[in-house]
Design a protein around this motif. Structure first.
Motif, PDB file in Angstrom:
ATOM      1  N   ASP A  96       4.923   1.765  -2.748  1.00  0.00           N
ATOM      2  CA  ASP A  96       5.559   1.783  -1.434  1.00  0.00           C
ATOM      3  C   ASP A  96       4.706   0.977  -0.475  1.00  0.00           C
ATOM      4  OD1 ASP A  96       3.535   3.523  -0.218  1.00  0.00           O
ATOM      5  OD2 ASP A  96       4.552   5.203  -1.198  1.00  0.00           O
ATOM      6  N   GLU A  97       5.125   0.875   0.772  1.00  0.00           N
ATOM      7  CA  GLU A  97       4.471  -0.013   1.736  1.00  0.00           C
ATOM      8  C   GLU A  97       3.433   0.678   2.612  1.00  0.00           C
ATOM      9  OE1 GLU A  97       8.120  -3.063   2.378  1.00  0.00           O
ATOM     10  OE2 GLU A  97       8.261  -1.076   3.267  1.00  0.00           O
ATOM     11  N   ASP A  98       3.150   1.923   2.345  1.00  0.00           N
ATOM     12  CA  ASP A  98       2.162   2.678   3.122  1.00  0.00           C
ATOM     13  C   ASP A  98       0.842   2.684   2.362  1.00  0.00           C
ATOM     14  OD1 ASP A  98       0.651   4.558   4.521  1.00  0.00           O
ATOM     15  OD2 ASP A  98       2.369   5.871   4.860  1.00  0.00           O
ATOM     16  N   ARG A  99      -0.221   2.193   2.994  1.00  0.00           N
ATOM     17  CA  ARG A  99      -1.518   2.115   2.320  1.00  0.00           C
ATOM     18  C   ARG A  99      -2.267   3.445   2.305  1.00  0.00           C
ATOM     19  NH1 ARG A  99      -3.740  -2.715   1.058  1.00  0.00           N
ATOM     20  NH2 ARG A  99      -5.816  -1.935   1.522  1.00  0.00           N
ATOM     21  N   THR A 100      -1.737   4.470   2.942  1.00  0.00           N
ATOM     22  CA  THR A 100      -2.421   5.763   2.978  1.00  0.00           C
ATOM     23  C   THR A 100      -2.338   6.421   1.608  1.00  0.00           C
ATOM     24  OG1 THR A 100      -1.723   6.026   5.274  1.00  0.00           O
ATOM     25  CG2 THR A 100      -2.532   7.995   4.139  1.00  0.00           C
ATOM     26  N   PRO A 101      -3.493   6.672   0.964  1.00  0.00           N
ATOM     27  CA  PRO A 101      -3.447   7.286  -0.367  1.00  0.00           C
ATOM     28  C   PRO A 101      -3.078   8.764  -0.285  1.00  0.00           C
ATOM     29  CG  PRO A 101      -5.723   6.967   0.321  1.00  0.00           C
ATOM     30  CD  PRO A 101      -4.850   6.345   1.382  1.00  0.00           C
ATOM     31  N   PRO A 102      -2.418   9.263  -1.317  1.00  0.00           N
ATOM     32  CA  PRO A 102      -2.089  10.684  -1.335  1.00  0.00           C
ATOM     33  C   PRO A 102      -3.344  11.511  -1.601  1.00  0.00           C
ATOM     34  CG  PRO A 102      -1.516   9.704  -3.418  1.00  0.00           C
ATOM     35  CD  PRO A 102      -1.982   8.581  -2.525  1.00  0.00           C
ATOM     36  N   ALA A 103      -3.291  12.767  -1.235  1.00  0.00           N
ATOM     37  CA  ALA A 103      -4.434  13.647  -1.461  1.00  0.00           C
ATOM     38  C   ALA A 103      -3.937  15.027  -1.860  1.00  0.00           C
ATOM     39  CB  ALA A 103      -5.285  13.748  -0.192  1.00  0.00           C
TER      40      ALA A 103
END
Length: 138
Positions: A57-64
């Motif tokens: 996807d286009e969101d660079r925030t990694p999941p946690a």
């Protein structure tokens, strides 16, 4: 999810279909609910006894993995972590996939065994990798 169900149900991959379907559903749901952007792309790679799924996807925030959860959310990555025995991670940056031309991330998981019979731990642009105690790096 039809692609996952189309895997050879009589072969070694057949045992992975249910877990792969659930983990894929969790990653796609996370992308739809939490990622900023215009869409997601799913990449499925199946080998003789292993499957790897990546959701870009286009969101660079990694999941946690979140501590605790409520009745509606917060368990998805815990499910992925348990079913894959910790073999999931994040690729940064994701390739430009034509969504809106921006870079994002890929969240992946692996199930099954690699050619050597050991748990597969794929190489690539892996920033965060949890591979059941194995050291994974790009």
């Amino acid at each position: 999810m039809d692609d996952l169900e189309g895997l050879d149900a009589s072969g070694a991959l057949g045992a992975l279909v249910d877990d792969a379907t659930l983990c894929t559903s969790e990653l796609v749901t996370n992308s739809c609910v939490h990622a900023k952007g215009t869409g997601a792309v799913l990449l499925l790679t199946a080998e003789r006894e292993a499957v790897r799924v990546t959701v870009y996807d286009e969101d660079r925030t990694p999941p946690a993995l979140r501590e605790g959860y409520d009745g509606e959310s917060g368990r998805g990555l815990w499910i992925v972590d348990a079913l894959t025995e910790g073999r999931w991670g994040t690729e940064l940056p994701a390739p430009r996939l034509g969504l809106d031309g921006s870079e994002g991330k890929g969240v992946w998981f692996e199930l099954g065994k690699g050619p050597s019979g050991e748990a597969a731990c794929s190489s690539g642009a892996v920033e965060a990798c949890r591979c059941a105690g194995q050291s994974c790096s790009a």
